[in-house]
Scaffold this active site. Structure first.
Site, PDB file in Angstrom:
ATOM      1  N   ALA A   1       3.694   7.067 -10.940  1.00 55.25           N
ATOM      2  CA  ALA A   1       2.942   5.887 -10.490  1.00 55.25           C
ATOM      3  C   ALA A   1       2.934   5.839  -8.958  1.00 55.25           C
ATOM      4  O   ALA A   1       3.793   6.440  -8.305  1.00 55.25           O
ATOM      5  CB  ALA A   1       3.575   4.626 -11.048  1.00 55.25           C
TER       6      ALA A   1
ATOM      7  N   GLN B   1       3.867   3.679  -6.882  1.00 53.04           N
ATOM      8  CA  GLN B   1       5.145   3.251  -6.292  1.00 53.04           C
ATOM      9  C   GLN B   1       6.339   3.893  -7.020  1.00 53.04           C
ATOM     10  O   GLN B   1       7.419   3.306  -7.102  1.00 53.04           O
ATOM     11  CB  GLN B   1       5.258   1.731  -6.321  1.00 53.04           C
ATOM     12  CG  GLN B   1       4.453   1.045  -5.225  1.00 53.04           C
ATOM     13  CD  GLN B   1       4.960   1.393  -3.816  1.00 53.04           C
ATOM     14  OE1 GLN B   1       6.122   1.761  -3.620  1.00 53.04           O
ATOM     15  NE2 GLN B   1       4.094   1.268  -2.828  1.00 53.04           N
ATOM     16  N   SER B   2       6.158   5.108  -7.526  1.00 50.61           N
ATOM     17  CA  SER B   2       7.244   5.770  -8.260  1.00 50.61           C
ATOM     18  C   SER B   2       8.444   6.077  -7.361  1.00 50.61           C
ATOM     19  O   SER B   2       8.298   6.655  -6.275  1.00 50.61           O
ATOM     20  CB  SER B   2       6.712   7.072  -8.853  1.00 50.61           C
ATOM     21  OG  SER B   2       7.783   7.918  -9.226  1.00 50.61           O
ATOM     22  N   ASN B   3       9.612   5.720  -7.866  1.00 50.17           N
ATOM     23  CA  ASN B   3      10.849   6.087  -7.165  1.00 50.17           C
ATOM     24  C   ASN B   3      11.187   7.561  -7.393  1.00 50.17           C
ATOM     25  O   ASN B   3      11.774   8.213  -6.527  1.00 50.17           O
ATOM     26  CB  ASN B   3      12.006   5.227  -7.693  1.00 50.17           C
ATOM     27  CG  ASN B   3      11.754   3.766  -7.479  1.00 50.17           C
ATOM     28  OD1 ASN B   3      11.650   3.315  -6.334  1.00 50.17           O
ATOM     29  ND2 ASN B   3      11.612   3.001  -8.552  1.00 50.17           N
TER      30      ASN B   3
END
Ligand SMILES: Cc1ncc(COP(=O)(O)O)c(C=O)c1O
Length: 348
Positions: free
Chosen positions: A83, A85-87
């Site tokens: 995504a 905003q994937s970590n």
């Protein structure tokens, strides 16, 4: 009994898999007395948000086992999709820096939003800062399609003379990352046994499922029979149960312990998931504020606050009884707080 043993002695089969050390080897377990008192339980947190690599988080442990096979293949470039905003994506970019590799990250439009903080701040900003090459994938729920697009980019890089290694997260690929949480369960067990402070419940996020399935398999592999409650962050209870069953079976095969997990071991709640992945609700907002204001511990709305919201719901509905000792697994996600600033502040 297990106090003086190394993690490898607890689960020797882990040594079959190559691991690259990327973060601190041991994360603390902290008491959360004020939030615990507010909820009427004895609350503790395993601080995997403090594991040392670029704001930390659960994906550091997972990458340690994903990148091991990449080292064996002499890779010089890692590719991953996630995504916006994937970590996981941000930590893959960070791991690549540590190893001297290039990272190619593909960002999926999983949460439609024109909010400029969401599109540019938090993990997106950090990907750029860490020097990752970035591409975009328009479809957020097409796991196989996202993997195919990544493979195509890997092929192009190969033709340019690079040695790409693709981290596939779809159900068709082996869940190497889960090995990191098999290890984490053994680590947590050793800590709680050493301090004579055994919890009655573990509460953990359940997304791709590798954190949840890994911890569950790790706990059972060492004979730790604690209820492990997975809180849904993306899929509903039924599909998540199928996913955890599949991933747990694959992980038990990977450590040669087939048949270790039964359906009774798989406990999942989706009661704090609505309206869906990455979207705010009242319970998530309450969890963010309570945990910040009672413990100065920061939670992100996508994963850790939703998991804390799930924990609070379990206590309020007596699924976790009052007075119980509960271990919350804090899996990180801190940079996303900035990307979600507008969403958090404007939610009422
Ligand atoms: C901060 C954070 N917590 C929890 C999760 C969920 O972990 P898993 O995908 O292993 O289920 C993620 C996944 O990206 C995450 O970034």
């Amino acid at each position: 009994m297990h106090m003086n043993k190394k993690l490898e002695d607890l689960i020797p089969e882990l040594q079959q898999h190559r691991r690259v050390i990327l973060g601190h080897e041991l994360t603390p377990i902290d008491p959360l007395p004020r939030l615990g008192q507010d909820l009427g339980i004895d609350l503790w947190a395993k601080r995997d948000d403090c594991n040392g690599l670029a704001f930390g988080g659960n994906k550091v442990r997972q990458l340690e086992y994903y990148l091991g096979p990449g080292m064996d293949m002499n890779a010089d470039t890692v590719l991953i999709t996630g995504a916006l905003q994937s970590n996981f994506v941000r930590l893959t970019a960070a791991a690549a820096v540590k190893l001297g590799w290039q990272a190619h990250v593909q960002l999926e439009e999983r949460v439609p939003s024109n909010d400029q903080l969401y599109r540019k701040s938090g993990n997106v900003f950090l990907n750029n800062l860490l020097g990752a090459e970035i591409s975009y994938f328009p479809e957020g729920e097409d796991e196989a399609g996202a993997d195919r697009a990544l493979d195509k980019r890997a092929e192009e890089l190969k033709n340019q003379g690079r040695h790409p290694y693709v981290i596939h997260l779809g159900l068709g690929s082996l869940p190497y990352g889960g090995l990191g949480y098999i290890r984490a369960a053994a680590e947590a067990y050793r800590q709680v046994i050493a301090s004579d402070n055994k919890p009655d419940y573990v509460v953990i996020p359940s997304g791709s499922g590798l954190t949840h399935a890994g911890f569950l398999v790790g706990a059972r592999a060492i004979g730790w029979d604690i209820p492990i409650i997975g809180i849904c962050v993306r899929r509903d209870q039924k599909s998540q149960t199928d996913r955890i069953r599949q991933r747990s079976n694959e992980l038990t095969d990977m450590i040669s312990r087939t048949g270790l997990i039964t359906d009774q071991d798989i406990i999942i709640s989706d009661k704090t998931l609505a309206p869906g992945y990455g979207k705010m609700n009242q319970q998530v907002k309450e969890a963010i504020e309570k945990t910040a204001q009672l413990e100065a511990i920061l939670l992100d709305p996508v994963y850790t606050a939703r998991t804390m919201a799930g924990l609070i719901d379990q206590v309020r509905t007596n699924a976790i009884p009052k007075g119980a000792k509960v271990l919350f697994i804090h899996t990180g996600g801190n940079p996303a707080i900035f990307a979600y600033q507008n969403a958090i502040e404007s939610f009422s």
